[in-house]
Design a protein around this motif. Structure first.
Motif, PDB file in Angstrom:
ATOM      1  N   TRP A 111       0.840  -1.193   0.000  1.00  0.00           N
ATOM      2  CA  TRP A 111       0.000   0.000   0.000  1.00  0.00           C
ATOM      3  C   TRP A 111       0.876   1.244   0.000  1.00  0.00           C
ATOM      4  N   LEU A 112       1.087   1.770  -1.179  1.00  0.00           N
ATOM      5  CA  LEU A 112       1.887   2.980  -1.350  1.00  0.00           C
ATOM      6  C   LEU A 112       1.090   3.963  -2.189  1.00  0.00           C
ATOM      7  N   SER A 113       1.249   5.236  -1.902  1.00  0.00           N
ATOM      8  CA  SER A 113       0.510   6.262  -2.632  1.00  0.00           C
ATOM      9  C   SER A 113       0.821   6.206  -4.122  1.00  0.00           C
ATOM     10  N   SER A 114       2.065   5.913  -4.451  1.00  0.00           N
ATOM     11  CA  SER A 114       2.446   5.871  -5.860  1.00  0.00           C
ATOM     12  C   SER A 114       1.870   4.659  -6.582  1.00  0.00           C
ATOM     13  N   ASN A 115       1.391   3.650  -5.820  1.00  0.00           N
ATOM     14  CA  ASN A 115       0.833   2.446  -6.442  1.00  0.00           C
ATOM     15  C   ASN A 115      -0.673   2.531  -6.666  1.00  0.00           C
ATOM     16  N   VAL A 116      -1.326   3.597  -6.169  1.00  0.00           N
ATOM     17  CA  VAL A 116      -2.789   3.701  -6.233  1.00  0.00           C
ATOM     18  C   VAL A 116      -3.180   4.922  -7.077  1.00  0.00           C
ATOM     19  N   GLU A 117      -3.904   4.669  -8.143  1.00  0.00           N
ATOM     20  CA  GLU A 117      -4.459   5.735  -8.982  1.00  0.00           C
ATOM     21  C   GLU A 117      -5.955   5.877  -8.680  1.00  0.00           C
ATOM     22  N   VAL A 118      -6.443   7.118  -8.655  1.00  0.00           N
ATOM     23  CA  VAL A 118      -7.837   7.409  -8.321  1.00  0.00           C
ATOM     24  C   VAL A 118      -8.562   7.911  -9.576  1.00  0.00           C
ATOM     25  N   PHE A 119      -9.765   7.362  -9.814  1.00  0.00           N
ATOM     26  CA  PHE A 119     -10.561   7.744 -10.981  1.00  0.00           C
ATOM     27  C   PHE A 119     -11.960   8.165 -10.531  1.00  0.00           C
ATOM     28  N   GLY A 120     -12.465   9.223 -11.180  1.00  0.00           N
ATOM     29  CA  GLY A 120     -13.824   9.716 -10.928  1.00  0.00           C
ATOM     30  C   GLY A 120     -13.850  10.900 -10.001  1.00  0.00           C
ATOM     31  N   ARG A 121     -14.662  11.883 -10.355  1.00  0.00           N
ATOM     32  CA  ARG A 121     -14.791  13.091  -9.538  1.00  0.00           C
ATOM     33  C   ARG A 121     -15.546  12.743  -8.271  1.00  0.00           C
ATOM     34  N   GLY A 122     -14.918  12.982  -7.147  1.00  0.00           N
ATOM     35  CA  GLY A 122     -15.490  12.656  -5.851  1.00  0.00           C
ATOM     36  C   GLY A 122     -14.675  11.616  -5.098  1.00  0.00           C
ATOM     37  N   ALA A 123     -13.891  10.838  -5.847  1.00  0.00           N
ATOM     38  CA  ALA A 123     -12.967   9.892  -5.211  1.00  0.00           C
ATOM     39  C   ALA A 123     -11.676  10.620  -4.876  1.00  0.00           C
ATOM     40  N   PHE A 124     -11.052  10.284  -3.742  1.00  0.00           N
ATOM     41  CA  PHE A 124      -9.835  10.997  -3.360  1.00  0.00           C
ATOM     42  C   PHE A 124      -9.009  10.156  -2.381  1.00  0.00           C
ATOM     43  N   LYS A 125      -7.748  10.570  -2.247  1.00  0.00           N
ATOM     44  CA  LYS A 125      -6.828  10.008  -1.252  1.00  0.00           C
ATOM     45  C   LYS A 125      -6.590  11.082  -0.198  1.00  0.00           C
ATOM     46  N   ARG A 126      -6.654  10.645   1.080  1.00  0.00           N
ATOM     47  CA  ARG A 126      -6.464  11.579   2.170  1.00  0.00           C
ATOM     48  C   ARG A 126      -5.520  10.948   3.206  1.00  0.00           C
ATOM     49  N   PRO A 127      -4.774  11.801   3.942  1.00  0.00           N
ATOM     50  CA  PRO A 127      -3.913  11.249   4.993  1.00  0.00           C
ATOM     51  C   PRO A 127      -4.733  10.522   6.046  1.00  0.00           C
ATOM     52  N   LEU A 128      -4.118   9.501   6.621  1.00  0.00           N
ATOM     53  CA  LEU A 128      -4.814   8.724   7.636  1.00  0.00           C
ATOM     54  C   LEU A 128      -3.801   8.057   8.555  1.00  0.00           C
ATOM     55  N   GLU A 129      -3.982   8.262   9.858  1.00  0.00           N
ATOM     56  CA  GLU A 129      -3.253   7.476  10.839  1.00  0.00           C
ATOM     57  C   GLU A 129      -4.248   6.486  11.415  1.00  0.00           C
ATOM     58  N   ILE A 130      -4.266   5.290  10.823  1.00  0.00           N
ATOM     59  CA  ILE A 130      -5.347   4.352  11.073  1.00  0.00           C
ATOM     60  C   ILE A 130      -5.479   3.988  12.542  1.00  0.00           C
ATOM     61  N   CYS A 131      -4.354   3.784  13.209  1.00  0.00           N
ATOM     62  CA  CYS A 131      -4.420   3.350  14.608  1.00  0.00           C
ATOM     63  C   CYS A 131      -4.937   4.472  15.515  1.00  0.00           C
ATOM     64  N   GLN A 132      -4.679   5.733  15.187  1.00  0.00           N
ATOM     65  CA  GLN A 132      -5.208   6.853  15.961  1.00  0.00           C
ATOM     66  C   GLN A 132      -6.698   7.043  15.694  1.00  0.00           C
ATOM     67  N   GLU A 133      -7.104   6.873  14.444  1.00  0.00           N
ATOM     68  CA  GLU A 133      -8.498   7.103  14.076  1.00  0.00           C
ATOM     69  C   GLU A 133      -9.422   6.037  14.633  1.00  0.00           C
ATOM     70  N   ARG A 134      -8.914   4.815  14.784  1.00  0.00           N
ATOM     71  CA  ARG A 134      -9.789   3.733  15.240  1.00  0.00           C
ATOM     72  C   ARG A 134      -9.850   3.627  16.767  1.00  0.00           C
TER      73      ARG A 134
END
Length: 442
Positions: A415-438
Motif C-alpha cells: 500500500w503505497l501512494s504511488s501504487n494507487v491511482e484514483v478515478f472519478g470526480r469525488g474519489a480521493f486520497k487523504r492522509p490517515l493514521e489508522i491506529c489513531q483514528e480507530r
C-alpha cells in the motif's frame, strides 16, 4: 618256498594296481567297462586273467602318471579361476552395499552437503549431482569391462579344456544385473534431486527479488517524504458514492501464485451490502479474485468464479481489519476480522493457480478486465493499507497488524501512494493514521 610266496605277492600287487588304473581311466573301444580284481595263479577258470609282460607295465605307469598330473593341473587352474571370481563377486557385493549405504544416508539427511570441500563417505561417488552421474557411469562401464574379461577367460578356459562353472557365471551375471539396476535408479534419483534443487533455487530467487523490490519501493517513498502523508502507507482511499465511475486502480499486477493473503482496513455503513472493495481480473476470467457483499448476502470470496461465503460483518461504520488467506492445495481458505479467525473452509478452486498479468480494481466489480462496472456492485466507504502476500500469513502476524503493534507491507502488492491511482470526480486520497483514528472504536 619263500621265493615262491614273494613272487605270488608281487603278482597280486601288480594285478591290484592294474585294476585300480582301470577303475580311473580305462574304457574299452566298445563302450563297456571292466572291473579287475586280484586272484591267485591257480584261480578258478571262470575268471581267466592274462598276465601282462613286465615290459609293458612301465609304459602304462608313465601314462597314468601323466594323466594324473594333467588332472592335477586342471584342478589347480579351476581353483585359481574360482578364487578370482569369488574375489570379484565380493568386490561387487561391497560396491552394492556402499551404493545402498550412500542412498540411505542421502534419504535421512546424513552427509548431504553439496559443498565442494566435503566428500561423501562412499568414496567413489562425489556429492555433486553432475559428478555423481559421471562417476556412476564410469563405474558401470568398468564393471561391464570386467564381465567381458571374465567371458574372455571363459573362452580361453574352454579352449584349454578347463570348464567354467555355469552356476558361478549365472550368479555373477545376476549380481551385475542387480548392481546395474541400482546404479540406474540412483542416477534417476540424482537427476530428480538436481531438478528439484534447480526449481527451489529459482523460486527462492524470485521470492527474494520480489521482497527486495517491495523494500526498494518503500525506501524510495520514504525518501520522497510520501507527498502530503507522514509515511507512504498512511493514507486512505475514499469512495463516497455508489456509482460506476468512482474507483481506485493498483498500478501493479500479480504474478502466478499458488497461495496468497489479502489484508485491508475497511470502513463502511452502506446498505444493502458494502459492494466490491477488491477485484482482480485476468484475460478470460474477470472474477479471478473478488471480494464482494451485495444485497443482503454475506461477504463472498470468489476465486476463478468459485464462491465461498465469509462470516465477516463490517457494515457498522467503524474501521475493521480483515484478512483473507487461500492456498491452491485443497482450496483451503481462512477469514480473519480484527485479528481473530472467524471462519475456515476448503475446496475453493482447489489446485487452481492464480493467473498473472491481470488488473486490480478497488471499489468496482469487473465484468471485463479493467472495466464494464455495475453501479449496483460498487463499494461505498473507505479503504486503507490494502496489501497482498504470495503466502499464507501466520495468525500471529495478522494479529500484530490488527492490533497496530506492527506494520507488515505486502511482498507482492504494498500500500503505497504511488501504487494507487484514483478515478472519478469525488474519489480521493487523504492522509490517515489508522491506529489513531480507530481508537474511539476500541
Amino acid at each position: 618256498m619263500i621265493v615262491i610266496l614273494n613272487r605270488t605277492g608281487m603278482l597280486s600287487f601288480l594285478f591290484g594296481l592294474l585294476c585300480l588304473c582301470a577303475l580311473i581311466i580305462a574304457q574299452s573301444d566298445d563302450g563297456k567297462r571292466y572291473i579287475c580284481r586280484a586272484v591267485t595263479i591257480s584261480g578258478a577258470a571262470s575268471c581267466p586273467v592274462t598276465l601282462l609282460p613286465d615290459l609293458s607295465f612301465g609304459g602304462q605307469e608313465e601314462e597314468l602318471r601323466n594323466t594324473v598330473m594333467q588332472l592335477r593341473e586342471t584342478i589347480l587352474q579351476q581353483k585359481d579361476t574360482i578364487s578370482k571370481q569369488l574375489g570379484t563377486i565380493n568386490e561387487l557385493t561391497t560396491k552394492l552395499s556402499l551404493c545402498a549405504s550412500a542412498t540411505n544416508d542421502r534419504k535421512y539427511g546424513k552427509g548431504a552437503s553439496w559443498g565442494k570441500d566435503k566428500q561423501n563417505t562412499m568414496g567413489d561417488v562425489p556429492t555433486d549431482p553432475n559428478d555423481s552421474i559421471d562417476s556412476l557411469g564410469k563405474t558401470m562401464q568398468g564393471l561391464k569391462e570386467r564381465l567381458e574379461n571374465l567371458e574372455q577367460q571363459q573362452m580361453r578356459a574352454n579352449l584349454s579344456g578347463t570348464s567354467f562353472p555355469s552356476e558361478l557365471r549365472d550368479l555373477l551375471q545376476r549380481r551385475l544385473g542387480e548392481l546395474e539396476k541400482q546404479l540406474l535408479k540412483k542416477v534417476s534419483n540424482l537427476e530428480q534431486e538436481k531438478s528439484q534443487l534447480s526449481n527451489a533455487t529459482v523460486a527462492y530467487r524470485l521470492k527474494t527479488e520480489s521482497t527486495l523490490n517491495a523494500l526498494v519501493e518503500r525506501i524510495s517513498e520514504l525518501e520522497k517524504g510520501g507527498g502530503d502523508f507522514k509515511s507512504p502507507e498512511q493514507f486512505k482511499l475514499s469512495l463516497p458514492q455508489r456509482t460506476n465511475y468512482l474507483y481506485g486502480r493498483i498500478t501493479k499486477t500479480l504474478p502466478e501464485m499458488y497461495a496468497f493473503t489479502l489484508c485491508m482496513w475497511i470502513k463502511s455503513s452502506a446498505s444493502p451490502g458494502v459492494g466490491t472493495p477488491f477485484s482482480y481480473g485476468v484475460p478470460g476470467q474477470a472474477n479471478e479474485i473478488v471480494l464482494i457483499e451485495w444485497g443482503n448476502n454475506p461477504i463472498e470470496l470468489l476465486i476463478n468464479d468459485k464462491v465461498a461465503q465469509l462470516p465477516l460483518e463490517v457494515r457498522d461504520g467503524k474501521w475493521h481489519h480483515i484478512c483473507i488467506s487461500w492456498t491452491t492445495r485443497d482450496g483451503q481458505w481462512e477469514a480473519y476480522q480484527d485479528g481473530e479467525r472467524l471462519g475456515t473452509g476448503d475446496n475453493l478452486a482447489a489446485w487452481h493457480p492464480i493467473k498473472p498479468g491481470g488488473v486490480i480494481i478497488l471499489g468496482q466489480e469487473q465484468d471485463v478486465v479493467g472495466g464494464r462496472f455495475d453501479a449496483g456492485q460498487a463499494f461505498v466507504g473507505e479503504l486503507s493499507q490494502v496489501n497482498i502476500w504470495d503466502r499464507v500469513l501466520k495468525p500471529v502476524e495478522i494479529q500484530s497488524i490488527a492490533n497496530c503493534s506492527s506494520y507488515l507491507a505486502g511482498n507482492v502488492i504494498s500500500w503505497l501512494s504511488s501504487n494507487v491511482e484514483v478515478f472519478g470526480r469525488g474519489a480521493f486520497k487523504r492522509p490517515l493514521e489508522i491506529c489513531q483514528e480507530r481508537l474511539p472504536n476500541i
